[in-house]
Design a protein around this motif. Structure first.
Motif, PDB file in Angstrom:
ATOM      1  N   ILE A  25     -14.707 -16.067   3.018  1.00  0.00           N
ATOM      2  CA  ILE A  25     -13.212 -16.009   3.597  1.00  0.00           C
ATOM      3  C   ILE A  25     -13.104 -15.379   4.929  1.00  0.00           C
ATOM      4  CG2 ILE A  25     -11.003 -15.166   3.017  1.00  0.00           C
ATOM      5  CD1 ILE A  25     -11.993 -15.082  -0.009  1.00  0.00           C
ATOM      6  N   GLU A  26     -12.218 -15.696   5.800  1.00  0.00           N
ATOM      7  CA  GLU A  26     -12.035 -15.372   7.098  1.00  0.00           C
ATOM      8  C   GLU A  26     -10.799 -14.549   6.928  1.00  0.00           C
ATOM      9  OE1 GLU A  26     -11.603 -18.247  10.041  1.00  0.00           O
ATOM     10  OE2 GLU A  26     -13.565 -19.129   9.762  1.00  0.00           O
ATOM     11  N   ILE A  27     -11.171 -13.151   7.517  1.00  0.00           N
ATOM     12  CA  ILE A  27      -9.742 -12.240   7.331  1.00  0.00           C
ATOM     13  C   ILE A  27      -9.003 -12.209   8.740  1.00  0.00           C
ATOM     14  CG2 ILE A  27      -9.444  -9.449   7.218  1.00  0.00           C
ATOM     15  CD1 ILE A  27     -11.037 -10.703   4.948  1.00  0.00           C
ATOM     16  N   PRO A  28      -7.828 -12.264   8.402  1.00  0.00           N
ATOM     17  CA  PRO A  28      -7.069 -12.498   9.650  1.00  0.00           C
ATOM     18  C   PRO A  28      -7.020 -11.227  10.467  1.00  0.00           C
ATOM     19  CG  PRO A  28      -5.695 -13.048   7.529  1.00  0.00           C
ATOM     20  CD  PRO A  28      -7.026 -12.297   7.158  1.00  0.00           C
ATOM     21  N   MET A  29      -6.783 -11.271  11.856  1.00  0.00           N
ATOM     22  CA  MET A  29      -6.898 -10.074  12.756  1.00  0.00           C
ATOM     23  C   MET A  29      -5.540  -9.425  12.610  1.00  0.00           C
ATOM     24  SD  MET A  29      -9.678 -10.721  13.923  1.00  0.00           S
ATOM     25  CE  MET A  29      -9.728  -9.440  15.115  1.00  0.00           C
ATOM     26  N   ASP A  30      -4.679  -9.785  11.841  1.00  0.00           N
ATOM     27  CA  ASP A  30      -3.307  -8.941  11.455  1.00  0.00           C
ATOM     28  C   ASP A  30      -3.723  -7.413  10.994  1.00  0.00           C
ATOM     29  OD1 ASP A  30      -1.236  -7.555  10.727  1.00  0.00           O
ATOM     30  OD2 ASP A  30      -0.134  -9.372   9.906  1.00  0.00           O
ATOM     31  N   PRO A  31      -3.321  -6.272  12.045  1.00  0.00           N
ATOM     32  CA  PRO A  31      -3.953  -5.000  11.702  1.00  0.00           C
ATOM     33  C   PRO A  31      -3.570  -4.552  10.319  1.00  0.00           C
ATOM     34  CG  PRO A  31      -2.993  -5.041  13.995  1.00  0.00           C
ATOM     35  CD  PRO A  31      -2.634  -6.405  13.354  1.00  0.00           C
ATOM     36  N   SER A  32      -2.376  -4.942   9.883  1.00  0.00           N
ATOM     37  CA  SER A  32      -1.861  -4.408   8.543  1.00  0.00           C
ATOM     38  C   SER A  32      -2.728  -4.929   7.536  1.00  0.00           C
ATOM     39  CB  SER A  32      -0.236  -4.949   8.530  1.00  0.00           C
ATOM     40  OG  SER A  32      -0.432  -6.067   8.510  1.00  0.00           O
ATOM     41  N   ILE A  33      -3.304  -6.125   7.654  1.00  0.00           N
ATOM     42  CA  ILE A  33      -4.286  -6.755   6.644  1.00  0.00           C
ATOM     43  C   ILE A  33      -5.551  -5.984   6.739  1.00  0.00           C
ATOM     44  CG2 ILE A  33      -5.468  -8.690   5.750  1.00  0.00           C
ATOM     45  CD1 ILE A  33      -3.004 -10.517   6.661  1.00  0.00           C
ATOM     46  N   GLN A  34      -6.024  -5.860   8.094  1.00  0.00           N
ATOM     47  CA  GLN A  34      -7.233  -5.253   8.407  1.00  0.00           C
ATOM     48  C   GLN A  34      -7.361  -3.791   7.523  1.00  0.00           C
ATOM     49  OE1 GLN A  34     -10.071  -6.170  10.257  1.00  0.00           O
ATOM     50  NE2 GLN A  34      -9.444  -8.407  10.749  1.00  0.00           N
ATOM     51  N   ASN A  35      -6.362  -3.023   7.791  1.00  0.00           N
ATOM     52  CA  ASN A  35      -6.267  -1.624   7.421  1.00  0.00           C
ATOM     53  C   ASN A  35      -5.941  -1.531   5.834  1.00  0.00           C
ATOM     54  OD1 ASN A  35      -6.494  -0.735  10.059  1.00  0.00           O
ATOM     55  ND2 ASN A  35      -4.505  -0.809  10.373  1.00  0.00           N
ATOM     56  N   GLU A  36      -5.607  -2.658   5.320  1.00  0.00           N
ATOM     57  CA  GLU A  36      -5.507  -2.258   3.820  1.00  0.00           C
ATOM     58  C   GLU A  36      -6.461  -2.782   2.991  1.00  0.00           C
ATOM     59  OE1 GLU A  36      -2.037  -4.640   2.811  1.00  0.00           O
ATOM     60  OE2 GLU A  36      -0.487  -3.658   3.982  1.00  0.00           O
ATOM     61  N   LEU A  37      -7.570  -3.854   3.633  1.00  0.00           N
ATOM     62  CA  LEU A  37      -8.296  -4.267   2.679  1.00  0.00           C
ATOM     63  C   LEU A  37      -9.619  -3.301   2.827  1.00  0.00           C
ATOM     64  CD1 LEU A  37      -8.559  -7.896   4.258  1.00  0.00           C
ATOM     65  CD2 LEU A  37      -7.411  -7.045   1.956  1.00  0.00           C
ATOM     66  N   SER A  38     -10.233  -3.479   1.635  1.00  0.00           N
ATOM     67  CA  SER A  38     -11.391  -2.355   1.355  1.00  0.00           C
ATOM     68  C   SER A  38     -12.664  -3.055   2.280  1.00  0.00           C
ATOM     69  CB  SER A  38     -11.680  -2.173   0.075  1.00  0.00           C
ATOM     70  OG  SER A  38     -11.713  -3.502  -0.765  1.00  0.00           O
ATOM     71  N   GLN A  39     -13.610  -2.167   2.489  1.00  0.00           N
ATOM     72  CA  GLN A  39     -14.683  -2.704   3.228  1.00  0.00           C
ATOM     73  C   GLN A  39     -15.797  -1.724   2.976  1.00  0.00           C
ATOM     74  OE1 GLN A  39     -13.983  -3.987   7.392  1.00  0.00           O
ATOM     75  NE2 GLN A  39     -16.064  -3.059   7.777  1.00  0.00           N
ATOM     76  N   PRO A  40     -17.010  -2.358   2.792  1.00  0.00           N
ATOM     77  CA  PRO A  40     -18.211  -1.533   2.788  1.00  0.00           C
ATOM     78  C   PRO A  40     -18.592  -0.883   4.139  1.00  0.00           C
ATOM     79  CG  PRO A  40     -18.525  -3.527   1.396  1.00  0.00           C
ATOM     80  CD  PRO A  40     -17.112  -3.584   2.333  1.00  0.00           C
ATOM     81  N   PRO A  41     -19.338  -0.143   4.060  1.00  0.00           N
ATOM     82  CA  PRO A  41     -19.591   0.626   5.367  1.00  0.00           C
ATOM     83  C   PRO A  41     -20.700  -0.372   6.134  1.00  0.00           C
ATOM     84  CG  PRO A  41     -20.566   2.103   3.595  1.00  0.00           C
ATOM     85  CD  PRO A  41     -20.049   0.639   2.764  1.00  0.00           C
ATOM     86  N   THR A  42     -20.622  -0.210   7.548  1.00  0.00           N
ATOM     87  CA  THR A  42     -21.285  -1.230   8.581  1.00  0.00           C
ATOM     88  C   THR A  42     -21.816  -0.218   9.513  1.00  0.00           C
ATOM     89  OG1 THR A  42     -19.862  -3.165   8.019  1.00  0.00           O
ATOM     90  CG2 THR A  42     -21.275  -2.951   9.927  1.00  0.00           C
ATOM     91  N   ILE A  43     -23.070  -0.139   9.851  1.00  0.00           N
ATOM     92  CA  ILE A  43     -23.730   0.705  11.034  1.00  0.00           C
ATOM     93  C   ILE A  43     -23.118   0.235  12.192  1.00  0.00           C
ATOM     94  CG2 ILE A  43     -25.419   1.713  12.049  1.00  0.00           C
ATOM     95  CD1 ILE A  43     -25.012   3.157   9.339  1.00  0.00           C
TER      96      ILE A  43
END
Length: 1190
Positions: A25-43
């Motif tokens: 799935i491609e995540i939209p670049m909308d900041p509201s969505i980016q900040n709401e979605l959970s995400q595992p850590p990335t170095i």
């Protein structure tokens, strides 16, 4: 069983399965969505695998990561948990995993050496950094030792071993004398890659200095010096006679036996070498022999790679950069001199640490979807692949029925929320490893719409239109369209639905008007949005303007009748010759026509009527031809004087609204020049009281206009009229009108972040003006944070136009936002601008600077790139400082002024030109950023070869007489080498005639030359140039001076050869001869000449004496004429005559006789010489000659 291949059918089935797996799935670049979605850590940032630190500084081991929620960090040291809380020297940066080990209060850095690994964890998984091997730089002292003098026979080979102490990183080795003079290296004496100094054959001059090995350590910037070697050379020729250096057989002259080559390094005839892919391969062959052998390199079965191979150390080393597998094979070096040759074969094997073919990428799936992680790498030997999950081996992780491992691929089927984790792929062989993190995130997000709700779309009838409905959800929702809340899904026929959800109506009709609803549905719910579609009638001109022919001074009307949708605002405008038409006082523009009164010739042209709405437009064009009428009187206004218009008056404000007002004025007199424009200006009394600004501009045909205003401005207005002569005085100001306030609708422009010092960042912007403040107490909210970090924004409220952030690291990127705010609220969300903190001077200098001489005035440079973290700023350029140390010519003074050459950007090579030939130069290189120069590199020395000299100075040509010419000159200002002589070329010319060129060669000490002229008439052109072994240099040119009578000689030479001149001279000579004969005849028989005895007795035509025009006299009478005297020789000296030679322009002064008559004097010459040579004009006049001889 290991090595057993699966059946082909199984492989095909597996491949088909992998190809059938769905994409992520491609995540939209909308900041509201980016900040709401959970995400595992990335170095996001980590230190290098081999981390060598300076023992004098605090230790910094970087580890930064992002995730949602923000991850926490912990470390292992040597594979065991590293408890940071128990060590007071160790701390971790806030919201980061970066370790800081502080030694300001004591401690030994060596105690912290080891292998570190960072773990970033949140509730969705754990990401790992590379295994970071921490080592402390070491620069040990050289062991003290007493070295006995090295005794060697002249001509024998010698190796002086360096054996430097082991440092970390390895030191740079170079040889110098104990007095810090560099050891001159050449084909005979050179330093090997291992640091030893090799003499192919020792000569007696080698004992004039001692030899010390030096080691320079990178981090401490210290140089360790070994005790110096002293040479004692045994020789059969004890005197160091410099004259033997240029002897054709120097070795035999010194009693040194010639020897065939033999290898000093490597030993034997064959060796092998292993090199890793991507590294540099360095092959070295150092041979002894007398004379010194030459080294040549070859590759068996092929050619050397010309684009990667280069020779170093006087051809004793072959370097191949960026080695790949095709560079493996057998290479051999050939050492040869006149006594023979030998070869050494080096077998090269290319191995490879692991490198990526397909690095695993983050995988975002919806519940129930399939996906895969691929970790594919290559190397030699072939690397093994180990999978881990959240930092633990996959084998020891809890079993997951939805996960299947197939070698370098993990396949996920029917993933669920519990499948979220961070996977690590570690691929390794004996030469290294690669570690990559890739998370699997399973999202269950209900559908949501991304566009504004209830959009209104208006379209012209029969046009194509597209209704957008962007959405997001996980699993990916299905989208359907409905019209007016009923009916089936819209797709097919006149409708087409794209994959992104957009609905296209191919041709809109009236019945397509209505409310369209898009519904996105997945298993978690649904979302919908509505789009209102209105279909409007097109705008059409149904009565177009027609072409017309009109006489000057008449009235013309151009019709333009329009039909349009009544719900749309119609605007009708006119163009003349495709330019906007100025409607002056002779024109009248109405809704359906344009009328021109008193048509003039300038009105001729094409007129275009444009009818437009906010959705469409239509246009029609006509051409107006104006006929000139000679009988028509000229315009009365044309003869009147023109002037600037009078100021407008009686300004009035009406239709007062929140954001607009109507301004009306009465125009002033146009003073015989139509008003073309009105300029409306405004003044406000808060930010810039008393300063007037242009607000808008209107055509000269209007005197009322709607002005659009900004909130919270106390306006007053004035109007200026403009015609072709100029502008009027401004009108008197209107009454003031204050608009109500509102939050700002924009933010300040030109936001920048730049460091003014190495530890700050100054944030600046262009302040907003009164019309954009929109309210009282305008201020700015300034926010900043480190780029690519999850740290919170720092913010401050500023009333000015700058803010300085202090205590920043050197040259670090920051995200910056500046938002306007007033008492009514904040402005829109500002854009993010990237700024940088201050720069510091670079910490490192370019290394491995190599110089190659291109020609006598240019050299090419090559250097190694400095590490980006040592630049401490933006790399502007590499810069070379060089200066002329001396000339290779003795006793020649040179200027040692430093010069520089710049190489902008991140370049690794460049050319320094405009050097002086035959000179010794020194060169240093630095890195330059915005702050300035970094440290200088090691000083390099080079010599330029001979070139051609400059022109001889003060070239002078003197001509003391018409027989010889003297030439003198001075030596060239820049010999650019050893002068071998001068070349003089000269050629004689006379007018357009040019003789043969003559060349003279002179010795280098000769500065004078005398030549004999071939003839006194010709001139000479001289060209003089100096010579070196390279060739002739710039020439100096001079010409011999012109002789004083050159013009006369040229004319004489030119005329004397003409045929007409020769004929004329012959005719004159014949005439003189005839006159002499006539005079001789008259003298022998008596002459006649006209004379009057008295002034008042004229010689009339009836006088018988005048028949022959003369008066007869006889010698027998022996009586002088009246008024004459007899000379001693019997000739008559005439005193009186009625004929005066003044009439001929000759003779002496006239005088009067006693009776008042005028008598001209005639003089008779006594002999032939006196007659011919006298300068008087009498002797040369034919008339005087006749009278004198008669």
């Amino acid at each position: 069983m290991a090595g057993q291949q699966p059946p082909p059918g199984v492989l095909a089935a597996l491949l088909l399965c992998l190809l059938s797996l769905g994409g992520a799935i491609e995540i939209p670049m909308d900041p509201s969505i980016q900040n709401e979605l959970s995400q595992p850590p990335t170095i996001t940032k980590q230190s290098v695998k081999d981390h060598i630190v300076d023992p004098r500084d605090n230790i910094l081991i970087e580890c930064e990561a992002k995730g949602n929620p923000a991850p926490s960090f912990h470390w292992t040291r040597n594979s065991r948990f590293f408890n940071i809380a128990k060590d007071p020297r160790v701390s971790m940066r806030r919201r980061s995993g970066t370790l800081v080990i502080d030694f300001r209060s004591g401690g030994r850095p060596e105690e912290y050496e080891g292998e570190y690994q960072c773990f970033a964890r949140n509730k969705f998984g754990t990401a790992l950094s590379n295994r970071i091997r921490l080592q402390v730089s070491k620069s040990p002292l050289w062991p003290k030792e007493n070295l006995d003098p090295v005794v060697v026979q002249e001509g024998a080979p010698l190796t002086l071993q360096c054996n430097p102490p082991p440092g970390l990183p390895s030191p740079v080795i170079f040889w110098m004398s104990s007095s810090m003079e560099p050891i001159t290296q050449d084909k005979r004496v050179s330093q090997g890659h291992n640091g030893d100094l090799y003499f192919s054959s020792v000569m007696l001059p080698d004992m004039q200095t001692d030899y010390s090995c030096n080691a320079r350590f990178h981090f401490t910037h210290t140089i360790q010096q070994k005790n110096a070697f002293t040479l004692k050379v045994l020789t059969n020729h004890p005197y160091n006679d410099s004259s033997l250096r240029n002897h054709p057989d120097m070795y035999s002259a010194r009693g040194v036996a010639e020897r065939t080559p033999s290898f000093m390094y490597p030993q034997g005839t064959a060796s092998s070498q292993m090199v890793l892919r991507g590294m540099d391969l360095l092959l070295e062959c150092i041979a002894s022999g007398v004379p010194t052998p030459d080294i040549a390199w070859y590759k068996k079965g092929g050619d050397l790679p010309s684009d990667k191979a280069k020779f170093e150390n006087f051809n004793k080393a072959l370097r191949i950069t960026n080695v790949s597998e095709e560079d493996s094979g057998e290479y051999f070096c050939l050492a040869s001199n006149k006594m023979g040759s030998i070869r050494h074969t080096i077998s090269v094997r290319v191995k490879a640490a692991p490198y990526w073919l397909d690095e695993p990428k983050n995988l975002i799936l919806a519940p129930g979807e399939d996906g895969r992680l691929v970790c594919r790498a290559s190397g030699n030997p072939k690397p093994t692949v180990q999978w881990m999950v959240n930092g633990e081996p996959l084998q020891s992780a809890p079993p997951n029925p939805n996960r299947e491992v197939a070698g370098d691929t993990i396949i996920f089927r029917d993933t669920q929320i519990s499948s979220r984790a961070v996977y690590q792929c570690n691929t390794s062989n004996e030469h290294g490893y690669l570690l990559a993190n890739a998370f699997v995130s399973v999202l269950d997000v209900p559908p949501r719409m991304l566009s504004p709700r209830n959009q209104l779309i208006r379209v012209i009838l029969y046009n194509r239109t597209r209704l957008d409905c962007p959405f997001f959800g996980s699993p990916i929702p299905t989208l359907r369209w409905f019209k007016n809340g009923q009916g089936s899904n819209l797709d097919g026929g006149n409708y087409h639905v794209y994959e992104n959800g957009s609905l296209e109506i191919k041709m809109t009709r009236k019945e397509d008007q209505g409310i369209y609803t898009c519904v996105a549905t997945n298993i978690l719910g649904k979302a919908e949005n509505q789009v209102h579609l209105e279909v409007k009638d097109p705008t059409r001109i149904y009565r177009m303007p027609e072409d017309q022919v009109a006489k000057r001074g008449t009235t013309v009307q151009l019709e333009c009748r329009v039909k349009h949708d009544p719900s749309l605002k119609l605007t009708v405008s006119w163009l003349k010759d495709d330019e906007p038409l100025y409607v002056g006082n002779r024109m009248k523009k109405e809704d359906e026509s344009l009328t021109i009164f008193g048509v003039a010739e300038r009105d001729q042209g094409s007129y275009t009527c444009i009818a437009s709405t906010e959705l469409d437009q239509d246009l029609a064009k006509a051409y107006l031809t104006v006929l000139a009428d000679q009988a028509t009187p000229t315009n009365r206004l044309a003869a009147l004087p023109k002037g600037r218009p009078d100021r407008p008056r009686d300004l009035e404000l009406t239709d007062l609204a929140e954001r607009s007002v109507r301004l009306t004025w009465i125009p002033g007199d146009d003073n015989n020049s139509p008003i073309t424009d009105y300029v409306v200006q405004f003044e406000e009394d808060q930010f810039q009281p008393g300063v007037w600004h242009d607000h808008s501009k209107f055509p000269g045909s209007v005197n009322s206009a709607i002005l659009h205003l900004s909130p919270y401005v106390n306006y007053q207005f004035r109007v200026i009229a403009v015609n072709e002569v100029g502008s009027s005085h401004p009108s008197l100001p209107s009454e003031r009108y204050r608009t109500s306030g509102a939050p700002p609708e924009s933010n300040p422009a030109d936001v920048k972040g730049e460091g003014t010092r190495k530890n700050n960042m100054e944030i600046t912007w262009t302040p907003m003006n009164a019309t954009s403040a929109f309210g009282p107490n305008l201020r700015y909210i300034v926010k900043w944070r480190r780029r690519e970090t999850r740290e919170a924004w720092s913010n401050v409220t500023v009333w000015g136009s700058r803010h300085v952030v202090g205590q920043t690291p050197v040259y670090v990127p920051y995200e910056i936002r500046v938002q306007a705010e007033n008492d009514f609220g904040k402005g829109p969300e500002p854009d993010t601008v990237i700024g940088y903190s201050g720069e510091d001077y670079p910490r490192a200098a370019p290394t491995d600077v190599k110089i190659r001489v291109l020609n006598s005035t240019a050299v090419s440079l090559q250097w190694n790139r400095v590490y980006s973290d040592t630049v401490q700023g933006q790399l502007r350029e590499y810069r070379a400082y060089y200066w002329r140390e001396s000339s290779l010519l003795k006793n020649l003074w040179v200027s040692q002024k430093r010069q520089q050459a710049s190489f902008p950007g991140d370049r690794l090579r460049g050319v320094v030109s405009r050097l002086f030939p035959y000179s010794n130069y020194k060169l240093e290189m630095v890195v330059v950023n915005g702050r300035g120069d970094g440290p200088r590199s090691e000083t390099k020395e080079f010599a330029t070869p001979e070139g051609v000299p400059s022109a001889p100075r003060r070239f002078r040509v003197r001509q003391p007489n018409l027989e010889m010419i003297h030439l003198e000159w001075d030596h060239p200002e820049h010999p650019n080498g050893i002068l071998t002589g001068y070349t003089l070329k000269y050629v004689a010319f006379n007018g357009t005639k040019v003789g043969k060129q003559i060349v003279e060669n002179f010795s280098p000490n000769q500065t004078k030359f005398t030549m004999q002229r071939a003839d006194p008439v010709s001139r000479y052109r001289f060209t003089l140039s100096a010579r070196t072994q390279v060739g002739s240099g710039e020439a100096a040119t001079e010409e011999s001076p012109a002789p004083p009578n050159e013009a006369y000689t040229n004319n004489q030479a030119d005329i004397a050869t003409q045929g007409w001149f020769i004929g004329l001279m012959c005719a004159i000579a014949l005439l003189v001869l005839i006159l002499l004969i006539v005079c001789f005849i008259k003298r022998s028989r008596g002459g006649k000449y006209p004379v009057r005895e008295k002034k008042d007795v004229p010689l009339g035509p009836e006088d018988p004496k005048e028949e022959d025009g003369s008066f007869d006299y006889s010698d027998e009478d022996n009586k002088p004429l009246q008024g004459s005297q007899t000379s001693l020789d019997g000739t008559i000296k005439q005193q009186e005559s009625d004929d005066s030679l003044v009439d001929y322009g000759e003779g002496g002064e006239g005088q009067f006789n006693e009776d008042g008559s005028f008598i001209g004097q005639y003089t008779v010459k006594k002999d032939k010489e006196e007659t011919e040579g006298n300068e008087s004009s009498e002797a040369t006049s034919p008339v005087n000659a006749i009278y004198s001889l008669a």
